[in-house]
Every structure is written in C-alpha cells, then in structure tokens.
Enzyme design. Structure first.
Site, PDB file in Angstrom:
ATOM      1  N   LYS A 101     -27.660  27.159  29.027  1.00 32.57           N
ATOM      2  CA  LYS A 101     -27.891  26.398  30.269  1.00 32.57           C
ATOM      3  C   LYS A 101     -29.333  26.374  30.703  1.00 32.57           C
ATOM      4  O   LYS A 101     -29.791  25.422  31.326  1.00 32.57           O
ATOM      5  CB  LYS A 101     -27.000  26.919  31.396  1.00 32.57           C
ATOM      6  N   GLU A 125     -21.353  21.282  26.112  1.00 33.44           N
ATOM      7  CA  GLU A 125     -20.149  21.595  26.897  1.00 33.44           C
ATOM      8  C   GLU A 125     -20.124  23.047  27.378  1.00 33.44           C
ATOM      9  O   GLU A 125     -19.720  23.348  28.503  1.00 33.44           O
ATOM     10  CB  GLU A 125     -18.895  21.315  26.046  1.00 33.44           C
ATOM     11  N   GLY A 183     -19.168  41.483  28.132  1.00 32.48           N
ATOM     12  CA  GLY A 183     -19.893  40.369  27.519  1.00 32.48           C
ATOM     13  C   GLY A 183     -19.995  39.143  28.403  1.00 32.48           C
ATOM     14  O   GLY A 183     -20.186  38.040  27.911  1.00 32.48           O
ATOM     15  N   LYS A 201     -26.605  25.702  36.378  1.00 26.26           N
ATOM     16  CA  LYS A 201     -25.370  24.974  36.070  1.00 26.26           C
ATOM     17  C   LYS A 201     -25.113  23.838  37.063  1.00 26.26           C
ATOM     18  O   LYS A 201     -24.727  22.742  36.654  1.00 26.26           O
ATOM     19  CB  LYS A 201     -24.199  25.949  36.026  1.00 26.26           C
TER      20      LYS A 201
HETATM   21  N1  HSE Z   1     -23.476  35.078  32.578  1.00 16.92           N
HETATM   22  C1  HSE Z   1     -22.719  33.860  32.628  1.00 16.92           C
HETATM   23  C2  HSE Z   1     -21.591  34.068  33.600  1.00 16.92           C
HETATM   24  C3  HSE Z   1     -22.197  33.529  31.279  1.00 16.92           C
HETATM   25  O1  HSE Z   1     -21.338  35.202  34.008  1.00 16.92           O
HETATM   26  O2  HSE Z   1     -20.971  33.095  34.016  1.00 16.92           O
HETATM   27  C4  HSE Z   1     -21.577  32.173  31.171  1.00 16.92           C
HETATM   28  O3  HSE Z   1     -22.531  31.161  31.327  1.00 16.92           O
END
Ligand code: HSE
Length: 401
Positions: A101, A125, A183, A201
């Site tokens: 992003k 996407e 993760g 985003k």
């Molecule tokens: N670090 C981001 C989140 C990962 O926690 O949404 C997904 O873009």
C-alpha cells in the site's frame, strides 16, 4: 505451456503467495486456464530447507531479463527498492501484482501509466483490506454509482488491539506484541498504531472513487496510541466501541478524508467488526449501502488477494487491465470544516465546560473520578479545536459517530 511467476520479497506475504500457488494449484489452473508456477523469488536472504530454496535470486535483472517470467508479484513493502523494481518489471513487459500500500499510495498513477504503455497490468487488490475484494469491486462492479462515502476499518492490527483491550481489558503493549506474532503488524508498528497504514489505504480507495490522485499526506491522521483503559470504560458506559476509522465523504465542496478513532454505537454497521477483521462500508447515490467484510491482514488472506490478481492477469496475458486513476491531484476539503459530535474528557468543572461548549451530555464511567466526560453537540473540527484550547485541561477527545 505454463505461466511463470517471480516473487519479489520472500517474507510473510511473499511466502504466503508461493504457499497458495502450490496448495491450490489445480483450482487456480482451472480458473486461470493455465498452470501457474512460482518460478523464483528475489530476496537478499537464503532459505535453506524451503520449497524455493534453489530458486532464490539476488539480482532483479535475472527477473526483468528472463523472458519466461510473465507475471511478477511484489511483496517487499516500502518504496525503496520496491518502486524501482516494479517499474523495471513493468518496463520489461511483465505484469505486476502487489500487496504494497505504501507503493500504491505513493506511485499508483505513474505505475498504472507505465503498465498501460507496455500493454501489461498493474494490480493491487491486496493493498487494501487484506483478503477482502474491494479494489476490483470499486473498479469493475460499482461503476454505475457516484460513490459519496467510503468508511472502513482498514487496519487489522489496531482493530485486533482495540478489540482485545475492550473485551479482555488487555494491556496495549502485550496485545501489540500478539498482533506482531500473528503476522498482522507492519515491520515498523507505528505504521499501524499511528494510523499511517489506514491513511494510505483510504487515500487509495478515495483515489479510485474519484479517479484522481489523493495524496495521503493531505489526510488528517490520528492513531490509537493515546487510547487508554479509561477511554474504554467511558465507551462501555455509552454502549459504544472505539474503532479506528478511515473515512472519506463527498460534500457540496468536494471530498474530505480523515483517519481517527471513533466511538461507534451498536447500531453502526462497523460496530461488530472485531479482531483482525476489516470492513469497508460504501455508499453510492444509486446503490445505497454496501459492506465488504473479511480477513483484513495476515499471510494467507493477503496472499489470497495477490494470487487472485495473478489469476486475473493470467486470463489477460496479452493486454492491459485498465484502472481509472489519473495523476491529477485532488484537493481535499479541509478536515476542519467537517462536523461531528465529540466526546471530551477534562479536569475543568461543569461551569467552564458549559460556558465554552454550551449544551453537552455528561457521561459517567464506572470507577472514574476527578474528571468530567461529556459529548458535545455537532460542531466543526475547527470549532472543537478552538473550544478545547479555550477550556484547557483536556485529557482526551474522541469523535462520536
Ligand atoms: N499491518 C496491516 C494491518 C497489514 O494490520 O492491517 C495489512 O495491510
């Protein structure tokens, strides 16, 4: 024949992409009309014992100059060297799918243009909403509408943290560590907790909705670092939940966007979006309301969206999939003109509160003493800032949705 894919960056998401390509090989081949194989990965590290152990390359030229590779996946994150690498791949006539992003928010229109000039596609996407389809729906499905609002929970890490703090009274640092272990979190966790990730985003989504460049730097952004257990007690007393929202709305003067924590009532469509889930609420002038909901972060959900882009490209190998996003900058309306109700905590007394803010609604949270919590009438952001300065002794301000 088979379609060969190179993966730039063999970390959490990159290895997820390889895993998905292998795990769902047959299904993917059916949907794509051809077998898709991970041919190599670019990474500075070595991966002894990994399925791709013998297919690690260290030099991007080995990918750009390899005529067998038609699709490249970029999951390195950041813009350096991702931008230069993606550009080189597109210029070499390779399709590129990315989950990045930061890259898309900073260079989206330029990379789309380069892709078009070289008759390949640039798809992203996975850059918003993890595994949730939202970019393709905006580009290909919701094309009959003037979209006048997009409001989302766009960061899985912070939503996971706020949910645990609310339901388990969990400690901020402990729960951040948990999100990292699962993760979800960015390499630099301030990207999540300061709202920068959600900001990029919503900049991407707003750009797609208006077809112009929305600079993420123009979006007023507050994260969750100042949210305390006391705030959560107040939220509970109000029957509300605190959520980090990224929102953009079109008013008579144009689009405004903001990223900040909001207090949502139980009746709000995003109230029940918990844990690592993301959701994006879209309002269109003929559609009315739509909601997109699903896994917003993590290895396999994000890889699922990347591989879906790969399949889309495999089905359109000889052409550019157009995405309307010009480099012409969209000037956002100053967020200070936006009106909201605000929840404020202060050590000032009621007389001062009412002198400055007029009619307010007080909130009593269980076990909280030595301060006042109140909700204002609807006022502009700018007005609220002035009144806070006039009142002084403000401990907290959270927008009320
Ligand atoms: N670090 C981001 C989140 C990962 O926690 O949404 C997904 O873009």
């Amino acid at each position: 024949s088979m379609i060969k894919v190179a993966v730039l960056g063999y970390g959490n998401i990159g290895s997820g992409v390889v895993q998905v390509l292998l795990k769902n090989k047959e299904t993917i081949a059916k949907k794509a009309g051809d077998e898709i194989v991970p041919a190599c990965v670019l990474d500075l590290r070595d991966f002894p014992g990994d399925v791709m152990e013998d297919k690690v390359v260290k030099d991007i030229n080995l990918i750009t100059q390899n005529p067998e590779i038609s699709i490249v996946v970029e999951t390195m994150g950041g813009t350096k060297p991702a931008y230069a690498f993606v550009k080189a791949c597109l210029e070499a006539g390779k399709h590129v799918a990315t989950s990045n992003k930061e890259l898309v928010a900073a260079h989206g229109p330029e990379l789309l243009e380069i892709a078009k000039a070289h008759h390949v596609s640039f798809l992203f996407e996975a850059s918003v909403g993890g595994g949730i389809p939202i970019i393709r729906p905006l580009n290909q499905s919701l094309t009959a509408d003037e979209i006048d609002e997009i409001t989302g929970i766009l960061n899985g890490t912070t939503n996971y943290m706020l949910t645990k703090m609310d339901t388990e009274g969990a400690d901020y640092d402990a729960v951040l560590k948990e999100a990292q272990n699962k993760g979800y979190a960015e390499r630099h966790p301030e990207a999540d907790v300061e709202g920068y990730d959600a900001c990029r985003k919503i900049a991407i989504l707003t750009s797609l909705v208006c077809g112009q460049q929305v600079d993420f730097e123009d979006i007023h952004t507050e994260g969750i670092t100042k949210i305390t257990p006391t705030d959560i007690k107040y939220a509970q007393a109000m029957g509300r939940a605190i959520k980090l929202l990224a929102t953009s709305k079109k008013g008579p003067k144009g689009y405004t966007a903001i990223v900040a924590p909001f207090l949502l009532p139980a009746s709000h469509p995003l109230y029940a979006v918990n844990g690592v889930f993301n959701a994006i609420f879209v309002h269109g002038n003929v559609l009315g309301d739509a909601m997109f909901y699903g896994s917003g972060a993590g290895k396999l959900p994000t890889a699922s969206a990347v591989v879906a882009d790969v399949v889309e490209m495999a089905k359109n190998l000889d052409k550019n999939i157009p995405i309307e996003w010009s480099s012409k900058k969209l000037e956002l309306v100053d967020y200070k003109e936006w009106e909201n109700r605000f929840f404020i905590r202060t050590t000032a007394d009621k007389a001062a509160v009412e002198r400055v803010f007029g009619t307010v609604t007080y909130v009593q949270a269980e076990g909280v003493t030595g301060e006042l919590g109140f909700v204002t009438e609807k006022i502009s952001e700018g007005d609220c800032e002035k009144k806070e300065a006039e009142l002084g002794n403000v401990l907290q301000k959270i927008r009320v949705a």
